[in-house]
Design a protein around this motif. Structure first.
Motif, short mmCIF file in Angstrom:
data_model
loop_
_atom_site.label_atom_id
_atom_site.label_comp_id
_atom_site.label_asym_id
_atom_site.label_seq_id
_atom_site.Cartn_x
_atom_site.Cartn_y
_atom_site.Cartn_z
N LEU A 22 0.82 -1.21 0.00
CA LEU A 22 0.00 0.00 0.00
C LEU A 22 0.85 1.26 0.00
O LEU A 22 0.57 2.23 -0.71
CB LEU A 22 -0.93 0.00 1.22
N ALA A 23 1.91 1.26 0.80
CA ALA A 23 2.79 2.43 0.86
C ALA A 23 3.46 2.65 -0.49
O ALA A 23 3.60 3.80 -0.94
CB ALA A 23 3.84 2.23 1.95
N PHE A 24 3.86 1.58 -1.16
CA PHE A 24 4.50 1.71 -2.48
C PHE A 24 3.52 2.28 -3.50
O PHE A 24 3.86 3.16 -4.31
CB PHE A 24 5.02 0.35 -2.94
N MET A 25 2.26 1.79 -3.47
CA MET A 25 1.25 2.29 -4.40
C MET A 25 0.95 3.77 -4.17
O MET A 25 0.81 4.56 -5.11
CB MET A 25 -0.03 1.47 -4.26
N LEU A 26 0.88 4.17 -2.90
CA LEU A 26 0.65 5.59 -2.61
C LEU A 26 1.81 6.46 -3.07
O LEU A 26 1.62 7.57 -3.57
CB LEU A 26 0.41 5.78 -1.11
N MET A 27 3.03 5.96 -2.91
CA MET A 27 4.20 6.72 -3.33
C MET A 27 4.22 6.89 -4.84
O MET A 27 4.47 8.00 -5.36
CB MET A 27 5.47 6.02 -2.86
N VAL A 28 3.91 5.80 -5.61
CA VAL A 28 3.87 5.89 -7.07
C VAL A 28 2.78 6.85 -7.52
O VAL A 28 2.97 7.68 -8.42
CB VAL A 28 3.67 4.49 -7.68
N THR A 29 1.60 6.77 -6.86
CA THR A 29 0.51 7.68 -7.21
C THR A 29 0.89 9.14 -6.95
O THR A 29 0.60 10.03 -7.75
CB THR A 29 -0.75 7.35 -6.40
N GLY A 30 1.57 9.39 -5.85
CA GLY A 30 2.02 10.75 -5.54
C GLY A 30 3.01 11.27 -6.55
O GLY A 30 2.94 12.43 -6.97
N LEU A 31 3.95 10.41 -7.00
CA LEU A 31 4.93 10.84 -8.00
C LEU A 31 4.25 11.17 -9.33
O LEU A 31 4.58 12.17 -9.98
CB LEU A 31 5.99 9.76 -8.19
N LEU A 32 3.30 10.32 -9.76
CA LEU A 32 2.59 10.58 -11.01
C LEU A 32 1.77 11.87 -10.91
O LEU A 32 1.74 12.68 -11.84
CB LEU A 32 1.67 9.40 -11.34
N LEU A 33 1.11 12.07 -9.77
CA LEU A 33 0.31 13.28 -9.58
C LEU A 33 1.18 14.53 -9.59
O LEU A 33 0.82 15.56 -10.16
CB LEU A 33 -0.47 13.17 -8.27
N ALA A 34 2.35 14.44 -8.97
CA ALA A 34 3.26 15.59 -8.97
C ALA A 34 3.75 15.92 -10.38
O ALA A 34 3.83 17.09 -10.78
CB ALA A 34 4.45 15.30 -8.05
N SER A 35 4.06 14.86 -11.16
CA SER A 35 4.54 15.08 -12.51
C SER A 35 3.48 15.74 -13.39
O SER A 35 3.75 16.71 -14.10
CB SER A 35 4.97 13.74 -13.13
N VAL A 36 2.23 15.22 -13.31
CA VAL A 36 1.16 15.80 -14.12
C VAL A 36 0.83 17.22 -13.66
O VAL A 36 0.53 18.10 -14.46
CB VAL A 36 -0.09 14.90 -14.04
N SER A 37 0.90 17.48 -12.35
CA SER A 37 0.62 18.83 -11.84
C SER A 37 1.63 19.84 -12.36
O SER A 37 1.27 20.95 -12.75
CB SER A 37 0.64 18.81 -10.30
N LEU A 38 2.91 19.47 -12.39
CA LEU A 38 3.93 20.37 -12.91
C LEU A 38 3.72 20.65 -14.38
O LEU A 38 3.88 21.79 -14.85
CB LEU A 38 5.32 19.77 -12.67
#
Length: 322
Positions: A28-44
């Protein structure tokens, strides 16, 4: 009988609690971390594609136009013919022109009228003439005011009508001048156009045809500048005709061009949604991701606390063998 995993009914209660840890918190922690990285990339990416709107104090907003090369192809004058005589004015000037340009006609190096080049690379424009010989030249200009080469010069002779050997024109010949041939404005903003009356016999009646179906009338006591203001509500190129008539009935006119700018399109935008909409949706997603991370952390802490409580009470965390 040996106890199986599903054979729970009918067993004697032992008072012991079976361990209920079936969730992989590492996954679960790994999935949340990957989701956060993707969200940060798209936000930028969305933030970079979204233009700044209404810069506040302390920031600087810049707009500009990158100039391309000036037109290199000249317009032509096909009619009237070189050396042609005429006893009536205005005369119709016809020729070819490069697409997406404006055509400016001069007579004896004086502005005579302006029009826009049509989609078939042709233009038609009526112009007044001076008494006697007129040297007509067509010059093209792009939307940035950059001029191209001049056309060939065409000589046209205006033979003013005579009445019993006397010129039909009383006093000096009446004509109009303007220093601004093509002017630009945004929709719903007023624009002023100016023409100068020269010659004729005062007083004068002046009319503006704004090219959008609207007209305005005024009177002028003496020759000189006449200024009027108009507001357009739709983008486009408008042919503005200024016409003056003096007290003897003689008339003169001048055609100008007003460019009403269209709305500015944002690069990378589409009809399905703008960069602002995407950025707003991504900003709303960040609290949801944070809430999910907090919930996972609370579940993990709760399970750890339960394990410690069971160990403290001396209870086992597995079923006994049969």
């Amino acid at each position: 009988m040996k106890a199986g995993f599903w054979q729970l009914i009918g067993r004697e209660h032992t008072g012991r609690i079976r361990h209920h840890r079936h969730t992989s918190y590492a996954s679960l922690a790994f999935m949340l971390m990957v989701t956060g990285l993707l969200l940060a990339s798209v936000s930028l990416s969305a933030s970079a594609a979204t233009p700044a709107v209404n810069p506040q104090s302390g920031s600087v907003g810049l707009t500009g136009t990158v100039r391309g090369p000036a037109p290199t192809q000249a317009a032509t004058i096909a009619s009237p013919r070189n050396g042609q005589h005429t006893s009536s004015i205005p005369v119709t000037v016809i020729g070819t022109c490069p697409a997406n340009t404006f055509v400016i006609i001069t007579k004896n190096n004086t502005f005579a009228g302006a029009t826009d080049c049509q989609s078939d690379s042709n233009y038609t424009l009526q112009v007044d003439l001076f008494d006697g010989q007129n040297s007509l030249v067509a010059r093209i200009s792009d939307a940035l005011g950059q001029y191209g080469p001049d056309s060939n010069s065409v000589s046209v002779i205006y033979d003013a009508p005579n009445n019993g050997g006397m010129s039909g024109v009383v006093g000096r010949q009446l004509f109009l001048q303007s220093s601004v041939t093509v002017a630009a404005v945004s929709p719903n903003q007023p624009i002023s156009r100016t023409a100068t009356i020269v010659g004729g016999v005062s007083p004068y009646a002046f009319a503006w045809d704004w090219g959008d179906g609207n007209n305005s009338l005024s009177t002028q006591a003496t020759e000189g500048q006449v200024t009027a203001s108009h507001t357009y509500d739709r983008p486009g190129n408008y042919r503005v005709i200024a016409k003056v008539t003096d007290s003897t009935g003689n008339s003169a006119f001048l055609q100008l061009i007003t460019v009403v700018n269209g709305p500015i399109d944002t690069l990378g935008s589409s009809k399905s949604g703008s960069g602002n909409d995407i950025a707003g949706a991504l900003i709303a997603a960040w609290p949801l991701l944070g809430l999910a991370a907090i919930m996972v952390a609370f579940f993990w802490l709760g399970e750890r606390r339960e394990d410690m409580r069971l160990k403290h009470q001396g209870l086992t965390t597995s079923l006994p063998s049969a």
